[in-house]
Every structure is written in C-alpha cells, then in structure tokens.
Design a protein around this motif. Structure first.
Motif, PDB file in Angstrom:
ATOM      1  N   VAL A  92      -0.950   7.191   2.124  1.00  0.00           N
ATOM      2  CA  VAL A  92      -1.666   6.269   1.248  1.00  0.00           C
ATOM      3  C   VAL A  92      -2.666   7.048   0.401  1.00  0.00           C
ATOM      4  O   VAL A  92      -2.953   8.211   0.662  1.00  0.00           O
ATOM      5  CB  VAL A  92      -2.396   5.174   2.060  1.00  0.00           C
ATOM      6  N   ASN A  93      -3.197   6.387  -0.584  1.00  0.00           N
ATOM      7  CA  ASN A  93      -4.247   6.963  -1.424  1.00  0.00           C
ATOM      8  C   ASN A  93      -5.235   5.848  -1.728  1.00  0.00           C
ATOM      9  O   ASN A  93      -5.149   5.175  -2.748  1.00  0.00           O
ATOM     10  CB  ASN A  93      -3.669   7.556  -2.699  1.00  0.00           C
ATOM     11  N   LEU A  94      -6.168   5.664  -0.776  1.00  0.00           N
ATOM     12  CA  LEU A  94      -7.109   4.558  -0.875  1.00  0.00           C
ATOM     13  C   LEU A  94      -8.534   5.084  -0.880  1.00  0.00           C
ATOM     14  O   LEU A  94      -8.843   6.089  -0.241  1.00  0.00           O
ATOM     15  CB  LEU A  94      -6.946   3.609   0.323  1.00  0.00           C
ATOM     16  N   VAL A 135       0.832  -1.199   0.000  1.00  0.00           N
ATOM     17  CA  VAL A 135       0.000   0.000   0.000  1.00  0.00           C
ATOM     18  C   VAL A 135       0.865   1.247   0.000  1.00  0.00           C
ATOM     19  O   VAL A 135       0.555   2.234  -0.663  1.00  0.00           O
ATOM     20  CB  VAL A 135      -0.937   0.005   1.231  1.00  0.00           C
ATOM     21  N   SER A 136       1.981   1.199   0.754  1.00  0.00           N
ATOM     22  CA  SER A 136       2.828   2.381   0.839  1.00  0.00           C
ATOM     23  C   SER A 136       4.203   2.033   1.385  1.00  0.00           C
ATOM     24  O   SER A 136       4.345   1.206   2.286  1.00  0.00           O
ATOM     25  CB  SER A 136       2.181   3.429   1.750  1.00  0.00           C
ATOM     26  N   SER A 137       5.199   2.676   0.818  1.00  0.00           N
ATOM     27  CA  SER A 137       6.553   2.657   1.390  1.00  0.00           C
ATOM     28  C   SER A 137       6.984   4.082   1.719  1.00  0.00           C
ATOM     29  O   SER A 137       8.143   4.330   2.020  1.00  0.00           O
ATOM     30  CB  SER A 137       7.539   2.009   0.411  1.00  0.00           C
ATOM     31  N   ASP A 138       6.028   4.998   1.640  1.00  0.00           N
ATOM     32  CA  ASP A 138       6.278   6.413   1.920  1.00  0.00           C
ATOM     33  C   ASP A 138       5.737   6.729   3.305  1.00  0.00           C
ATOM     34  O   ASP A 138       4.524   6.663   3.533  1.00  0.00           O
ATOM     35  CB  ASP A 138       5.588   7.271   0.854  1.00  0.00           C
ATOM     36  N   PHE A 139       6.600   7.053   4.242  1.00  0.00           N
ATOM     37  CA  PHE A 139       6.145   7.285   5.602  1.00  0.00           C
ATOM     38  C   PHE A 139       7.019   8.314   6.303  1.00  0.00           C
ATOM     39  O   PHE A 139       8.152   8.559   5.908  1.00  0.00           O
ATOM     40  CB  PHE A 139       6.146   5.978   6.409  1.00  0.00           C
ATOM     41  N   THR A 140       6.436   8.914   7.336  1.00  0.00           N
ATOM     42  CA  THR A 140       7.181   9.811   8.218  1.00  0.00           C
ATOM     43  C   THR A 140       7.271   9.179   9.595  1.00  0.00           C
ATOM     44  O   THR A 140       6.340   8.497  10.045  1.00  0.00           O
ATOM     45  CB  THR A 140       6.503  11.186   8.322  1.00  0.00           C
TER      46      THR A 140
END
Length: 472
Positions: A156-158, A122-127
């Motif tokens: 995410v963009n769900l 879903v995502s590997s982009d995180f803070t």
C-alpha cells in the motif's frame, strides 16, 4: 445471512530491593513464522499479529484462533470481513504494508478507509507466504482437518495520522456453500488468550456490507449492527493485522547527539554478547521508585536550542522528562511527546531475559531548552509505577553496551544514572556495581548507558549565517 468460521462454527442466524534489572526483549509475531522478509526501511507500527498460544482444537474452550466469513443467499453477495487499527501518537506515518492472514490466497483485494469516510480499494498487489503458528501447526477447522494458512502482505501507499481509526476489509472470490455463497475468510483471535501483542483489541470485528455500510459484531454476545443477537463464538475476537511503514518525524532540527538504539547483538540469541537492556528501580513503599536516566554533552562551547529529546522504553503512557545541568537542580522539562512503536534493525523487538516479548516505543519529547556545548546535561524518565510483588517498579528506560551496540554511542562512559526522591543524582556501573546508586549491586554482565538522541540547532551558526547573509 449466515456466518462461517471455517468449520469452527457455522450457523444460520437471523537480591537487593534495587536490583531492578529489566532485561527484556520482544520478537514480532512474524519472527515466529516462515514468512517473507520486509524491506529494512519498514517498521512495524501496529501489531495485532497471529496468536501464539491456545491454538486449534487441542486448546478446547481456551482456543484463541478463528476465521470469519459471511454467507449470503443470492442475489445478495457475501459481505467483507475486516476490523480497524489506530496508529500511536499524533504524528504522520507513511504506510507501505498491511499484513493479514487467511486460509485463502487468490484473487484478493484490500479495501479500506478512515472510519466514517468512504471505503475504497487500497490494494490488489500482494505477496502470499504459507506460514505456521508458533507450535508448527496450520489452521484447524472444528471438524479436525488442518487447512493451509497464508500470510498476506498487501503493498500500500498510505499516509495516516496517529490517533485516527482506519478500517480495512479483505475481498476475494466467493465459494459455494450449499445453495448459498461464502465470502473470503479473515483470521482473528481472542486477545486475552492469544499470548501475543494484540494492539487495539476491542472485541469487535467489522463487516463491509454491499451498500458500503460498515457493520460491527461482538462474536461472543451478538452485539452490534452486523447480525444483532447472532452469537458466533464463545469469546470475543479481533481481526489479526500488522501494519508496516515509517513515521514521519516531527523533528526539524538536526541530530546533534547520537547514542541511539543498538543494531547488533540483540536479545537473548546474542548470549553473553547481548547489547540491549532496560533499567528500572524497585522500591518498598513509602519510598517511590527512583527515576532512570543518563547524561549527554553537546559539541563545541556555544549555545544550542534543543527541540527534541528521544529515548526508548517499553512504557508509553503518562511520561514526563526531567532534566538539568549536572550539579544544578533537576526539574520537569517536557510532558508532551510522541510515542511510536518500533523494532530493532533486525526486525525484532525487546525480549526479556525470561523470553517474554514486549513492545518497544520511540519516545520523542518536545522540549524548549538552551544547552551550552561542552556542558553535561542530565535527564531522567518519569512515569507511573507498577506493583512488583509487595514493592513497586518504576518506569523503564532502554540502554545498551556501547562496545556491543554496533551503532554510534556518543558519550558512553559506562555509568547509568538514577534520580532519587530527594533530587539527588546517583551513578551506577551495571557490571561492577560501582557508583553511588547501589554500591556493590551488579545488575548485568556488561556496562550500559541509556540510549538517547538529541535534536538541536547551533545558535552560533544561526547568528553567523544571519550576519553573513545580511552583509552580502
């Protein structure tokens, strides 16, 4: 297979009765943390955040917080810890952030999918934000050392529908554990001991196996498919998660009356300038609690068809909306609605005067009524009553003081309404006690009106536009 909980447990398995003031308020779990700020447009739509009570070893047998990770012997790689959530109502949401917590913070990936469907990245982009619990401590292992705790916000963009179970899992680098390898750790807690909102807690955590199968585990009984009979903790747990996004409003008609939520002077921090409040009636049986409400007047004098009436409450189940023209009969006008967890503009929720935190809901009632502009229309919220000592409290309705709200407060006249059991409408000034509801009963330091938004279509405009178009 072995199960690690970051040192906690590692094992090798196989005054008047009607002074019913409901001054309450809620603060999101994140407000207790030194965490990153989310964009203002994002709304907390699911809250099973960090626990705030019974923390670490000091709580002994009542400890609420734990972390879970899977340990495997090569060539098997560690399974991924996770859980699930379900958004409220039946409408659609756009999800922008999924927040979890862990003592690990590098190389992370979020995997997810609707229950029963394939799980993907879903995502590997995180803070990552270092945080503490409400008591100022970080995560403590069973042996005593304190470990850094991190808030992980995955971007995410769900698009998800309410009422659908969504499963999520955290992936990350494995670390050596003797001859084996331990997977990434995911923070969890026992709902009953957490002291914070724990939506959707069912006492079951999930693991994603290497073959893509989702496995269930009751950490107290060992029930489930993950490791049958393996007891990991002396209580059940659920993965802590907060989901942020925006509900996709089912409302298609324009906003015609706006006395919405306040945006300023919120909760106890505002002191005597507090703008937000909830009202509920308390009665002694056999008298049933009266219904809280108010009124609105649409502009002009022509007819409107009303499709949605929006109110707010910390109650959300088995609700009805009653209404009618002032002076006329009051009857049920809707018992179908969409309920969405929301926050105020400052990211907080509703706080009681005692300091407790309650979830606030936006309630959109689906109605089909015609109301003339310039006509006063009264409405009342109905729902289950709850015990209050030897009496019973009715459903709660959100209100605010117009001058302190910081947002449009159309039609605010400083009088709140109640519908009695014999269909009589009673008025109440919450500051002075004036009115017919409970003469002399002062409920608050400020006047208040119930918050409401009305979505409707001007029929005169429709007819005019249709006539013009037909003659072009």
């Amino acid at each position: 297979m072995r199960i690690s909980s970051t040192g906690i447990i590692t094992f090798r398995p196989r005054p008047d009765r009607r002074t019913a003031t409901r001054l309450s308020g809620f603060v999101l779990g994140v407000a207790l943390l030194a965490g990153s700020q989310l964009a203002a447009a994002q709304v907390l739509v699911f809250d099973r955040g960090l626990p705030t009570t019974n923390l670490n070893n000091e709580a002994a047998a009542l400890r609420s917080n734990v972390e879970w990770a899977d340990i495997e012997t090569p060539p098997e790689t560690p399974w991924l810890p996770g859980d699930d959530f379900m958004l409220g109502g039946s409408g659609s949401y756009v999800i922008t952030t999924i927040r979890v917590w862990s003592t690990e913070s590098t190389g992370l990936i979020l995997r997810g999918g609707i229950a029963g469907h394939p799980i993907g990245v879903v995502s590997s982009d995180f803070t990552v934000t270092p945080v503490t619990y409400a008591n100022g401590e970080t995560y403590q292992a069973n042996a005593g050392p304190f470990l850094p705790l991190f808030q992980i916000d995955f971007s995410v963009n769900l698009s998800l529908d309410g009422g659908v179970t969504y499963q999520y899992f955290i992936d990350g680098p494995a670390t050596a554990s003797g001859e084996d390898f331990s997977g990434v750790h995911l923070h969890a807690s026992n709902a009953a001991l957490s002291g914070s909102t724990q939506m959707g807690a069912d006492g079951i955590v999930l693991f994603l196996g290497n073959d893509g199968t989702v496995y269930t585990w009751n950490t107290m009984t060992g029930g489930g498919t993950y490791c049958p009979g393996c007891v990991g903790f002396d209580k059940t747990t659920d993965g802590n998660v907060q989901v942020f996004g925006a509900p996709v409003s089912p409302v298609t008609q324009p906003l015609m009356f706006d006395r919405g939520l306040p945006t300023a002077n919120l909760n106890n921090a505002a002191g005597v300038d507090r703008s937000n409040v909830e009202w509920s009636d308390i009665e002694t049986p056999p008298e049933a609690p009266w219904l809280p409400g108010d009124d609105f007047t649409l502009p002009g004098s022509g007819p409107f068809t009303v499709s949605t009436i929006r109110v707010w409450s910390t109650d959300t189940t088995d609700l009805d909306l009653r209404g009618g023209v002032a002076g006329g009969p009051i009857s049920i006008i809707a018992n179908t609605y969409t309920s969405i967890p929301v926050t105020y503009a400052n990211g907080e929720g509703y706080q009681t005067i005692a300091g407790d935190f309650l979830q606030l809901y936006q309630i959109d009632f689906n109605v089909d009524i015609t109301v003339d502009g310039g006509t006063t229309y009264q409405y009342f919220l109905d729902g289950p009553s709850t015990p209050s000592d030897t009496d019973f409290a009715g459903v709660r309705l959100h209100a605010s003081n117009a001058a302190l709200s910081g947002s449009p407060q159309e039609g605010a006249d400083d009088f709140f309404l109640f519908l009695g059991n014999h269909a009589n409408v009673y008025t109440w000034n919450t500051m002075t006690g004036d009115g017919t509801y409970c003469p002399g009963c002062i409920g608050w330091t400020n006047t208040s009106n119930a918050n409401i938004q009305v979505f409707a279509q001007d029929l005169d405009k429709i007819f005019a536009d249709g006539f013009d178009n037909a003659n072009k």
